[in-house]
Design a protein around this motif. Structure first.
Motif, PDB file in Angstrom:
ATOM      1  N   ALA A 334       0.712  66.084 -61.204  1.00 24.10           N
ATOM      2  CA  ALA A 334       1.237  67.151 -60.352  1.00 24.10           C
ATOM      3  C   ALA A 334       2.212  68.036 -61.119  1.00 24.10           C
ATOM      4  O   ALA A 334       2.172  69.270 -60.999  1.00 24.10           O
ATOM      5  N   LEU A 335       3.077  67.413 -61.906  1.00 28.47           N
ATOM      6  CA  LEU A 335       4.030  68.205 -62.694  1.00 28.47           C
ATOM      7  C   LEU A 335       3.304  69.055 -63.738  1.00 28.47           C
ATOM      8  O   LEU A 335       3.686  70.209 -63.987  1.00 28.47           O
ATOM      9  N   THR A 336       2.270  68.495 -64.348  1.00 26.09           N
ATOM     10  CA  THR A 336       1.479  69.270 -65.302  1.00 26.09           C
ATOM     11  C   THR A 336       0.827  70.465 -64.617  1.00 26.09           C
ATOM     12  O   THR A 336       0.809  71.579 -65.155  1.00 26.09           O
ATOM     13  N   THR A 337       0.274  70.236 -63.419  1.00 26.46           N
ATOM     14  CA  THR A 337      -0.358  71.311 -62.668  1.00 26.46           C
ATOM     15  C   THR A 337       0.636  72.414 -62.344  1.00 26.46           C
ATOM     16  O   THR A 337       0.342  73.609 -62.513  1.00 26.46           O
ATOM     17  N   LEU A 338       1.813  72.025 -61.870  1.00 25.77           N
ATOM     18  CA  LEU A 338       2.844  73.023 -61.564  1.00 25.77           C
ATOM     19  C   LEU A 338       3.256  73.789 -62.813  1.00 25.77           C
ATOM     20  O   LEU A 338       3.475  75.007 -62.760  1.00 25.77           O
ATOM     21  N   GLY A 339       3.343  73.087 -63.944  1.00 23.98           N
ATOM     22  CA  GLY A 339       3.768  73.743 -65.171  1.00 23.98           C
ATOM     23  C   GLY A 339       2.776  74.779 -65.656  1.00 23.98           C
ATOM     24  O   GLY A 339       3.152  75.922 -65.964  1.00 23.98           O
ATOM     25  N   CYS A 472      -4.112  79.749 -59.630  1.00 24.54           N
ATOM     26  CA  CYS A 472      -4.063  79.034 -60.908  1.00 24.54           C
ATOM     27  C   CYS A 472      -4.105  77.523 -60.684  1.00 24.54           C
ATOM     28  O   CYS A 472      -4.764  76.792 -61.444  1.00 24.54           O
ATOM     29  N   MET A 473      -3.414  77.037 -59.668  1.00 26.26           N
ATOM     30  CA  MET A 473      -3.435  75.603 -59.381  1.00 26.26           C
ATOM     31  C   MET A 473      -4.833  75.122 -59.021  1.00 26.26           C
ATOM     32  O   MET A 473      -5.218  73.999 -59.355  1.00 26.26           O
ATOM     33  N   LYS A 474      -5.616  75.964 -58.348  1.00 25.92           N
ATOM     34  CA  LYS A 474      -6.925  75.544 -57.867  1.00 25.92           C
ATOM     35  C   LYS A 474      -8.043  75.757 -58.881  1.00 25.92           C
ATOM     36  O   LYS A 474      -9.150  75.258 -58.684  1.00 25.92           O
ATOM     37  N   GLU A 475      -7.785  76.511 -59.953  1.00 30.57           N
ATOM     38  CA  GLU A 475      -8.840  76.866 -60.898  1.00 30.57           C
ATOM     39  C   GLU A 475      -9.416  75.610 -61.565  1.00 30.57           C
ATOM     40  O   GLU A 475      -8.682  74.716 -61.984  1.00 30.57           O
ATOM     41  N   LEU A 476     -10.751  75.549 -61.683  1.00 32.26           N
ATOM     42  CA  LEU A 476     -11.390  74.348 -62.209  1.00 32.26           C
ATOM     43  C   LEU A 476     -12.204  74.565 -63.482  1.00 32.26           C
ATOM     44  O   LEU A 476     -11.940  73.894 -64.491  1.00 32.26           O
ATOM     45  N   PRO A 477     -13.219  75.466 -63.526  1.00 33.90           N
ATOM     46  CA  PRO A 477     -14.112  75.478 -64.694  1.00 33.90           C
ATOM     47  C   PRO A 477     -13.415  75.809 -66.007  1.00 33.90           C
ATOM     48  O   PRO A 477     -13.651  75.146 -67.022  1.00 33.90           O
ATOM     49  N   ALA A 478     -12.565  76.848 -66.014  1.00 32.99           N
ATOM     50  CA  ALA A 478     -11.856  77.177 -67.259  1.00 32.99           C
ATOM     51  C   ALA A 478     -10.911  76.053 -67.667  1.00 32.99           C
ATOM     52  O   ALA A 478     -10.762  75.755 -68.858  1.00 32.99           O
ATOM     53  N   THR A 479     -10.295  75.402 -66.686  1.00 30.76           N
ATOM     54  CA  THR A 479      -9.389  74.295 -66.993  1.00 30.76           C
ATOM     55  C   THR A 479     -10.150  73.119 -67.600  1.00 30.76           C
ATOM     56  O   THR A 479      -9.650  72.457 -68.522  1.00 30.76           O
ATOM     57  N   GLY A 486      -6.512  64.957 -73.389  1.00 33.57           N
ATOM     58  CA  GLY A 486      -5.612  64.022 -72.740  1.00 33.57           C
ATOM     59  C   GLY A 486      -4.819  64.603 -71.590  1.00 33.57           C
ATOM     60  O   GLY A 486      -4.106  63.861 -70.901  1.00 33.57           O
ATOM     61  N   MET A 487      -4.908  65.906 -71.369  1.00 33.24           N
ATOM     62  CA  MET A 487      -4.175  66.533 -70.270  1.00 33.24           C
ATOM     63  C   MET A 487      -5.072  66.689 -69.061  1.00 33.24           C
ATOM     64  O   MET A 487      -6.232  67.088 -69.189  1.00 33.24           O
ATOM     65  N   ASP A 488      -4.547  66.374 -67.887  1.00 28.89           N
ATOM     66  CA  ASP A 488      -5.268  66.535 -66.635  1.00 28.89           C
ATOM     67  C   ASP A 488      -4.420  67.351 -65.675  1.00 28.89           C
ATOM     68  O   ASP A 488      -3.195  67.223 -65.645  1.00 28.89           O
ATOM     69  N   THR A 489      -5.098  68.178 -64.884  1.00 24.05           N
ATOM     70  CA  THR A 489      -4.465  68.798 -63.729  1.00 24.05           C
ATOM     71  C   THR A 489      -5.009  68.109 -62.477  1.00 24.05           C
ATOM     72  O   THR A 489      -5.945  67.298 -62.549  1.00 24.05           O
ATOM     73  N   LEU A 490      -4.425  68.436 -61.341  1.00 23.92           N
ATOM     74  CA  LEU A 490      -4.914  67.846 -60.098  1.00 23.92           C
ATOM     75  C   LEU A 490      -6.374  68.208 -59.865  1.00 23.92           C
ATOM     76  O   LEU A 490      -7.160  67.379 -59.380  1.00 23.92           O
ATOM     77  N   ALA A 491      -6.753  69.437 -60.215  1.00 23.28           N
ATOM     78  CA  ALA A 491      -8.131  69.876 -60.000  1.00 23.28           C
ATOM     79  C   ALA A 491      -9.097  69.105 -60.889  1.00 23.28           C
ATOM     80  O   ALA A 491     -10.143  68.617 -60.428  1.00 23.28           O
TER      81      ALA A 491
END
Length: 529
Positions: A334-339, A472-479, A486-491
């Motif tokens: 969650a913190l990574t996603t917010l960042g 930006c929080m919801k974006e998936l394919p580019a992420t 090793g980095m994950d977002t919530l999406a």
């Protein structure tokens, strides 16, 4: 001051063709200052980078090879699937959005203001979360039906918001005249109200169409092949990027055709008032015996788009065991996603500011080109932007390959149109005469921008930044393609867990994503109602 020998000119008399333009028009036509042009040019170049990539990659092995990919039967199948899904979702969203806007703005619907906020909350629920909820509850929905359902429930607010705003701004006198001539409520709506809503509905429908064509998460979870899923599969299945680039070029041409079609649907009719009009609201139409039906309609849509996904997430959270819960990992994700979302929103807003100011305050070829280039992100899906930035980083900026700055740049390319539109609208509402006063007092162009223009436009710019933060929080394919190793977002974590069928493990990440996105979405909904 006018001398006694010469009478004061008539302001309402037509000016001769050779007469100079008023001061306002001279200022609008003047060239923008370099302090704006340089960063605006940088933003435009970043925005058009994916288009240059497509031209290079698609023709890398020659036009004949690219044509073989485009003319393949599989490409035609993807085209028909994508267009069919887009048509179904746009039609459904038009019905839902227009009906909800009319009920909440022009009728005596009980709790209309609360409903106006509730029907905007689906903006906080990503399409792949909606798809996850319905797929986990009814696996048989996989395919076209489930994809259309998930995308419709996630995107109908894109039609509701502009149509509701148009209803609030149109003159109710036209409808009153129609009713006085004997037209019933339905005939008045179809012949008077609906034509006035056509530009807003067409604009909202275009946003929905672009959203559907660029969607990757919902169609992937529903296992329904469209262009975006085909591009992702081609990218992952081969080291040759030409087929993926050729498919992306076809997708870009489709979006350009949709934008052109939407422009034609506006027509040349004038939908604005001839004057400022009287500041009054339309008399709400009584629903009578249709009141329970109207309340049920609003309730079912809110329940299906927001309530049902939350209920499904609650169910999976309740049955999840300690093995599926990872509080430390959830917090870190969650913190990574917010960042990264905050970084994307900050960069996008900074790049959009000079473009929006130039678009609002200046005219001419330079201003037009910069604004149009900034909107190139509307025609490029996230997966294509990711491919372009991977190509650029590997060849020319190797140190940023699979690093966070590259992901933030992708967000800026994708969502620059959102921030530019908000900035331009905010600057247009600030009186330009104040800029003139500041310059007459000796302020430099940068001083005028910092002390006058930006402070006056700050609320609108902040609203655009908040909306950019949400998307930006919801974006998936580019992420998925650009995130560091090793980095994950919530999406991405939600997509990974759902793809393996671990619904209970995916539920905490989906719930956290909705919770974080709901706050700015709620504030935006209240701001627009």
């Amino acid at each position: 001051m006018t001398s006694p020998e010469r009478p004061a000119p008539d302001r309402h008399a037509p000016r001769p063709a050779s007469a100079p333009a008023p001061a306002g028009r001279r200022r609008a036509a003047a060239r923008p200052a370099w302090i704006l042009v340089v960063p605006a040019t940088a933003a435009a170049l970043l925005a058009v980078l994916p288009l240059g990539y497509l031209a290079v990659r698609a023709l890398e092995h020659g036009p004949a090879y690219a044509w073989d990919v485009v003319a393949d039967a599989r490409t035609g199948e993807l085209l028909l699937r994508s267009l069919g899904l887009t048509a179904a979702v746009v039609a459904a969203c038009l019905v839902l959005g227009v009906s909800l806007a009319w009920l909440t703005v022009r009728t005596a619907l009980p709790g209309a203001r609360a409903w106006s906020v509730l029907v905007t909350l689906p903006l906080a629920v990503p399409s792949y979360v909606t798809a996850f909820a319905w797929l986990s509850a009814a696996p048989t929905l996989a395919g076209f039906t489930g994809s259309a359902l998930a995308l419709t429930l996630a995107s109908f607010p894109y039609v509701y918001l502009p149509v509701a705003a148009a209803l609030r701004g149109t003159d109710p006198g036209h409808e009153e005249v129609a009713r006085s001539l004997g037209h019933g409520p339905l005939r008045t709506f179809l012949r008077v109200t609906l034509p006035q809503l056509r530009p807003a509905a067409a604009g909202g429908g275009l946003l929905v169409a672009l959203y559907v064509l660029s969607d990757f998460g919902a169609v992937s979870l529903m296992r329904y092949d469209t262009f975006t899923r085909g591009i992702y599969t081609s990218y992952r299945a081969s080291f040759d990027r030409t087929p993926a680039a050729a498919l992306s070029a076809v997708l870009v041409l489709m979006t350009v055709a949709l934008v052109a079609a939407e422009t034609r649907t506006r027509g040349r009719a004038d939908y604005a008032r001839t004057g400022t009009g009287t500041a009054r609201r339309a008399v709400p139409a009584a629903l009578g015996r249709w009141r329970p039906v109207a309340l049920a309609w609003c309730g079912v849509l809110v329940a299906a788009s927001v309530g049902f996904p939350l209920a499904v997430l609650g169910y999976w959270l309740a049955i999840g065991s300690s093995a599926t819960w990872d509080p430390a990992g959830l917090t870190a994700t969650a913190l990574t996603t917010l960042g990264v979302a905050a970084g994307g929103a900050a960069l996008t807003t900074l790049l959009a500011l000079p473009v929006g100011v130039i678009a609002a305050r200046h005219r001419g070829r330079v201003a037009h080109l910069l604004e149009q280039a900034a909107y190139a992100g509307h025609a490029v899906p996230g997966i294509t932007v990711a491919l372009a930035l991977v190509f650029f980083a590997v060849r020319y900026a190797r140190p940023v390959y699979q690093e966070t700055p590259l992901l933030i740049c992708a967000y800026a390319v994708l969502f620059l149109p959102v921030a530019v539109a908000a900035t331009r609208a905010a600057v247009l509402q600030a009186p330009p005469v104040l800029d003139d006063v500041a310059r007459s007092l000796g302020r430099s162009p940068f001083g005028v921008l910092r002390e006058v223009t930006v402070p006056l436009a700050a609320p609108g710019v902040a609203a655009g930044a908040a909306l950019t933060f949400v998307v930006c929080m919801k974006e998936l394919p580019a992420t998925l393609l650009l995130r560091p190793t090793g980095m994950d977002t919530l999406a991405t974590r939600l997509w990974t867990e759902t793809g393996s069928g671990s619904f209970a493990a995916a539920a905490p990440y989906a719930a956290a994503l909705i919770l974080l996105a709901a706050v700015p979405s709620y504030l935006l909904g209240r701001h627009r109602t």
